[in-house]
Design an enzyme around this catalytic site. Structure first.
Site, short mmCIF file in Angstrom:
data_model
loop_
_atom_site.label_atom_id
_atom_site.label_comp_id
_atom_site.label_asym_id
_atom_site.label_seq_id
_atom_site.Cartn_x
_atom_site.Cartn_y
_atom_site.Cartn_z
N ASP A 40 31.59 48.53 61.45
CA ASP A 40 32.34 47.32 61.13
C ASP A 40 32.84 46.64 62.40
OD1 ASP A 40 34.20 45.50 59.61
OD2 ASP A 40 33.65 46.83 57.97
N HIS A 94 39.02 43.38 59.65
CA HIS A 94 38.08 43.71 58.57
C HIS A 94 37.77 45.21 58.53
CE1 HIS A 94 34.07 43.76 56.55
NE2 HIS A 94 34.60 42.79 55.83
N SER A 97 32.86 43.24 50.47
CA SER A 97 33.30 44.10 51.57
C SER A 97 34.41 45.04 51.14
CB SER A 97 33.81 43.24 52.74
OG SER A 97 32.76 42.64 53.44
#
Length: 397
Positions: free
Chosen positions: A157, A188, A343
């Site tokens: 990521d 994220h 996600s």
């Protein structure tokens, strides 16, 4: 505020007579002059090494024989459970020689790779409760498969804030192939890691956490960096004796890529269960990678009301739905926040998949099938030719 969006890239297959396949794309998202070259199955390690030596000579020869823009040549080589490939920047003459080489299966351009989610600051959390109860609108999380003891989670990521207090000292920095900034700039990766393995918001509350940064501080990466991160994680797990005891979450993607799909599938075959996000384009998941690989567990996003989230991709390649709208989890600097996207859905499957794999002694490639057997057929308006199966952890609640 939208942070990033999965790109949709359509490509056309061109054939070179008596040569390998050149998988070409339109100009959108392609990195000019940069390529990924994949070898044929059955090519030995010795043949691969010989090919790389040949490549370096061919590249030097083609640069020297005329005035041409400089290309850097070979940048990375990979061997992921027998899947052998390399990347680099090459001139047209060198690419043509590569295509004509007897041991090359195909060549495709390197292209951008991004993640997808939106962030909203709202005081709401519901995902863990939903996946541990057959009936909706419960308010507690129940698990009968433990908390991920002796498991390791690899987050491919934007990096992970390994000092986040919710990770209770279980996180370590693995590698950064994206840039020279060894932090999660955009949150994220820390958010997805919190859903997989955070103490407050996660499933594998006692698992080790490893940060593999493949996206930079703008949320951008490319397929070469992605495969570099994947390759590092497999080698790290092998070196530490963690194959068969590790899980990986991939909440990012690009247009359909044979190289990305093959590399990711081989990583799972090597011994890591992999959960992948379906994408946030409200289109068929077959157009994106790695979610278009049927061997992987591809996850769509569900809402609080057990419907498909309006942004979620759909189609026959979807294996499961999981909560993906307004999911609270960890952010850098000991903060928390709400994000929405596939996600956020995929980490739920990653975590439950790890518990099931450990409890039932499954091979990584068996986990998704078992999760679908346990799943709750609860999703309404799933989309054309799409499963109605919602992730369930088998708690009995």
């Amino acid at each position: 505020m939208s942070i990033f969006k999965l790109m949709v890239i359509y490509f056309t297959l061109f054939w070179v007579v008596n040569a390998a396949q050149l998988l070409d794309l339109d100009s959108h998202g392609v990195i000019p002059g940069a390529y990924i070259v994949v070898m044929k199955n059955g090519v030995s390690s010795h043949q691969f090494s010989s090919h790389v030596r040949w490549l370096k000579r061919a590249h030097r020869r083609n640069l020297a024989k005329r005035v041409a823009p400089f290309t850097e040549g070979l940048s990375s080589t990979w061997d992921i459970a027998g899947w052998q490939a390399y990347s680099g920047s090459f001139d047209k003459d060198t690419i043509q020689e590569i295509l004509n080489h007897e041991n090359v299966e195909f060549v495709e351009p390197n292209r951008e790779m991004k993640a997808a989610s939106t962030i909203k600051q709202e005081n709401i959390t519901w995902g863990l409760a939903r996946i541990s109860h057959m009936e909706n609108f419960s308010h507690d999380y129940v698990s009968t498969y433990g908390e991920g003891e002796n498991l390791t989670f690899y987050g491919i990521d934007s990096g992970i804030d390994i000092h986040q207090s919710d990770f209770t000292g279980r996180a370590r920095w693995g590698i950064n192939v994206a840039d020279h900034i060894d932090i999660d700039c955009i949150g994220h990766g820390t958010h997805t890691a919190g859903t997989v393995a955070g103490q407050s918001f996660g499933i594998l509350k006692k698992a080790s956490i490893v940060s593999v940064k493949v996206l930079d501080c703008y949320g951008h990466g490319d397929t070469t960096k992605y495969i570099n991160g994947l390759n590092w994680a497999i080698n790290d797990a092998k070196k530490r004796g963690l194959l068969g005891k590790s899980v990986m979450n991939i909440s990012l993607g690009t247009g359909r890529s044979r190289a990305v799909n093959e590399a990711t599938v081989r990583a799972q075959e090597a011994g890591i269960f992999i959960s992948v996000a379906a994408g946030n384009n409200a289109i068929n998941a077959e157009f994106l990678s790695p979610g278009s690989a049927p061997e992987l567990c591809t996850v769509a996003a569900s809402t609080r009301n057990d419907t498909r989230a309006y942004f979620s991709n759909y189609g026959a390649l979807i294996d499961l739905f999981a909560p993906g709208e307004y999911i609270r989890s960890t952010l850098p600097h000991n903060r928390t926040g709400i994000m929405s996207g596939t996600s956020m859905a995929a980490p739920h499957v990653c975590g439950i998949g790890g518990l099931i794999m450990a409890a039932e002694g499954l091979a990584p490639e068996q986990v998704c099938r078992r999760l679908k057997e346990l799943a709750n057929p609860a999703i309404k308006y799933a989309g054309f030719n799409t499963t109605d199966k919602l992730l369930y952890n088998g708690s009995g609640a």
